[in-house]
Write an enzyme that holds these catalytic residues in place. Structure first.
Site, mmCIF file in Angstrom:
data_model
loop_
_atom_site.group_PDB
_atom_site.id
_atom_site.type_symbol
_atom_site.label_atom_id
_atom_site.label_comp_id
_atom_site.label_asym_id
_atom_site.label_seq_id
_atom_site.Cartn_x
_atom_site.Cartn_y
_atom_site.Cartn_z
ATOM 1 N N GLU A 1 0.809 -1.232 0.000
ATOM 2 C CA GLU A 1 0.000 0.000 0.000
ATOM 3 C C GLU A 1 0.836 1.272 0.000
ATOM 4 O O GLU A 1 0.994 1.937 1.026
ATOM 5 C CB GLU A 1 -0.920 0.001 1.220
ATOM 6 C CG GLU A 1 -1.977 -1.070 1.157
ATOM 7 C CD GLU A 1 -2.863 -1.101 2.401
ATOM 8 O OE1 GLU A 1 -2.439 -0.600 3.452
ATOM 9 O OE2 GLU A 1 -3.984 -1.615 2.304
ATOM 10 N N GLU B 1 -5.251 -7.956 -1.350
ATOM 11 C CA GLU B 1 -5.815 -8.072 0.009
ATOM 12 C C GLU B 1 -7.320 -7.882 -0.023
ATOM 13 O O GLU B 1 -7.817 -6.930 -0.624
ATOM 14 C CB GLU B 1 -5.275 -6.976 0.928
ATOM 15 C CG GLU B 1 -3.987 -7.281 1.592
ATOM 16 C CD GLU B 1 -3.572 -6.185 2.561
ATOM 17 O OE1 GLU B 1 -4.443 -5.615 3.246
ATOM 18 O OE2 GLU B 1 -2.370 -5.908 2.607
#
Ligand code: BG6
Length: 481
Positions: free
Chosen positions: A187, A381
């Site tokens: 991220e 994810e």
């Protein structure tokens, strides 16, 4: 004719949330080891993101696991063989895990890696490979060696690019042959929303983060990412390089043009890091305006712009847990979510932590991501954080998780039928791990239960939840169809 390609099914953990063993095997202290557990007062995530130097000093002087959940994780350090065996039994195609930078380079700036760290990961790579799973490696999932933060100022300093590259080179040289897919950073947008986690920036007391420092640090991560990809393509050419953002699908609260513009802007501010810079290779024009209007000054050289253009990633990936709502209305009701809070969507239910459940949002995100980059997409994810009840007989009946997964899988199927080139799906926290946002063990995502609590107490034994058999069966049937 639409020929449906089979996608990969996987599961993920991250070293700081899973491994524990924070002071074993020569590992140095890192940023996550210093995050204390704070009891929650609401369903929002805690304020542990705002780490100041005094909190870190206190953490450094405490040698116990006690109040620091990441030091214990899921005790993967002592359960790795058993866990890999369980993942094999589950039947996943691919396992996503990360390497602790401070386990390989305890301070981060050493010339040579820690041999015990090499042996530790050597064992994991080989075991996962022998178990027949592909490997999706996150080189860096939040944790930065604390020494680099305190001595050099973390990612604000471009010398970290060199240290990081040395670390990445060690990884490729030792394990490149085992890596199927990799992300230089988890991220990449976390640095903006959560600067301590993302770029190792310690907050000054009573002052907001200096945004120029935040964006300069992010720029250094972009450069590091491009250099890692350049290196990876040379010395581990069969590995596919990726980028990742935490994604939300933004809906306007009303059809008011202002709300819609806000939704577009909020989504851009989440995605430009990966979509524009790392996948497409340039800083988008709307960010130049954002920098100007917010008086953000960062140094970007022409050489770096070229580096970004020449080293874009092979695939894009994102985490998706919920959608979000945007409005210019100041009095809207808020709810929590991954990294950010958003206006509440009256049409959606939410988890116990206030994260809104929206499987269709995943389909929309897949379409948008693919449209903007035209690169294969990995859902790196997704999952459901919940309180699980451990029954006396050792069973855990997590039908809510099964429902969540099932509904999201249906929408992935729809997106594939829309024409999106999906490579695979990775379920987050396949084994229960400490929550990155709230530092709690009780926010569980896994199909494998770990008997540990928020304070690091428990046997750390593993148990299969109902969702284990469900996911196992889903994958089996998928392969047979
Ligand atoms: C992602 C992170 O943002 O969300 C993970 O990459 C994290 O590290 C996951 O665990 C879920 O968030 P949380 O706060 O519920 O752990």
């Amino acid at each position: 004719m639409n020929i449906k390609r089979k996608i990969l099914w996987g599961g993920a953990t991250a070293s700081s949330q899973y491994e524990g063993g924070y002071n074993l095997g020569g590992k140095g202290l890192d940023t996550q080891d210093c995050r204390p557990y704070l009891k929650r007062t609401s369903n929002a995530t805690t304020s542990t993101r705002l780490l100041t130097q005094d909190i870190i000093d206190e953490a450094k002087s405490c040698k116990e696991i006690g109040n620091y959940p990441f030091r214990q994780g899921s005790d993967g350090y002592h359960h790795i063989d058993e866990d890999i065996q369980l993942l094999k039994e589950l039947g996943i195609d691919i396992y996503r895990f990360s390497i602790s930078w401070a386990r390989l380079y305890p301070h981060g700036d050493e010339e040579m890696p820690n041999e015990e760290g090499i042996r530790f990961y050597d064992h994991i790579f080989k075991k996962v490979h022998q178990a027949g799973m592909k490997i999706f490696l996150t080189m860096n999932h939040y944790a930065v060696p604390l020494y680099l933060v305190e001595t050099y100022g973390g990612w604000t300093n471009n010398i970290l690019v060199d240290f990081y590259l040395r670390f990445a080179k060690t990884v490729f040289e030792h394990w490149g042959e085992y890596i199927d897919y990799y992300l230089p950073f988890n991220e990449i947008n976390a640095g903006y929303f959560s600067p301590y986690n993302g770029v190792g920036l310690v907050k000054e007391k009573d002052r907001p983060y200096d945004q120029s420092l935040v964006f300069q640090s992010l720029h250094h991560q972009f450069v590091a990412s491009a250099k890692v990809i350049e290196l990876g393509h040379k010395i581990s050419s069969q590995s596919q390089s990726g980028c990742m953002v935490a994604c939300f699908c933004y809906y306007p609260l009303t059809p008011r043009p202002e709300d819609n513009l806000k939704a577009v802007r909020d989504e851009q501010i989440h995605q430009w890091f990966a979509v524009d810079v790392l996948a497409n290779g340039y800083y988008p024009s709307y960010m130049n305006r954002f920098f100007q209007e917010n008086k953000i000054n960062i140094i970007i050289t022409e050489e770096e712009r070229k580096l970004l253009r020449d080293n874009t990633c092979d695939f894009v990936s994102f985490s998706y847990y919920s959608s979000a709502v945007a409005t210019v209305e100041e009095s809207s009701e808020q709810t929590a979510g991954n990294l950010v809070v958003s206006t509440k969507n009256p049409y959606l239910k939410a988890s116990d932590w206030g994260w809104q459940i929206d499987p269709i949002g995943l389909r929309i995100m897949l379409n948008k991501m693919y449209d903007r980059t035209r690169k294969p997409v990995f859902i790196s994810e997704n999952g459901f954080g919940a309180h699980d009840k451990f029954e006396e007989d050792g069973s855990i009946h997590d039908q809510y998780r099964i429902d969540y997964l099932n509904q999201h899988f249906q929408q992935i199927d729809e997106a594939i039928r829309d024409g999106v080139d999906v490579i695979g799906y990775i379920m987050w926290g396949i084994i229960d791990i400490v929550s990155a946002g709230s530092c709690e063990m009780e926010k569980r995502y896994g199909v494998i239960y770990v008997d540990g609590d928020n304070e690091g107490k428990g046997s750390y034994q593993r148990y299969k939840k109902d969702s284990f058999a469900w996911y196992q069966n889903y994958i089996k049937q998928y392969k047979n169809n």
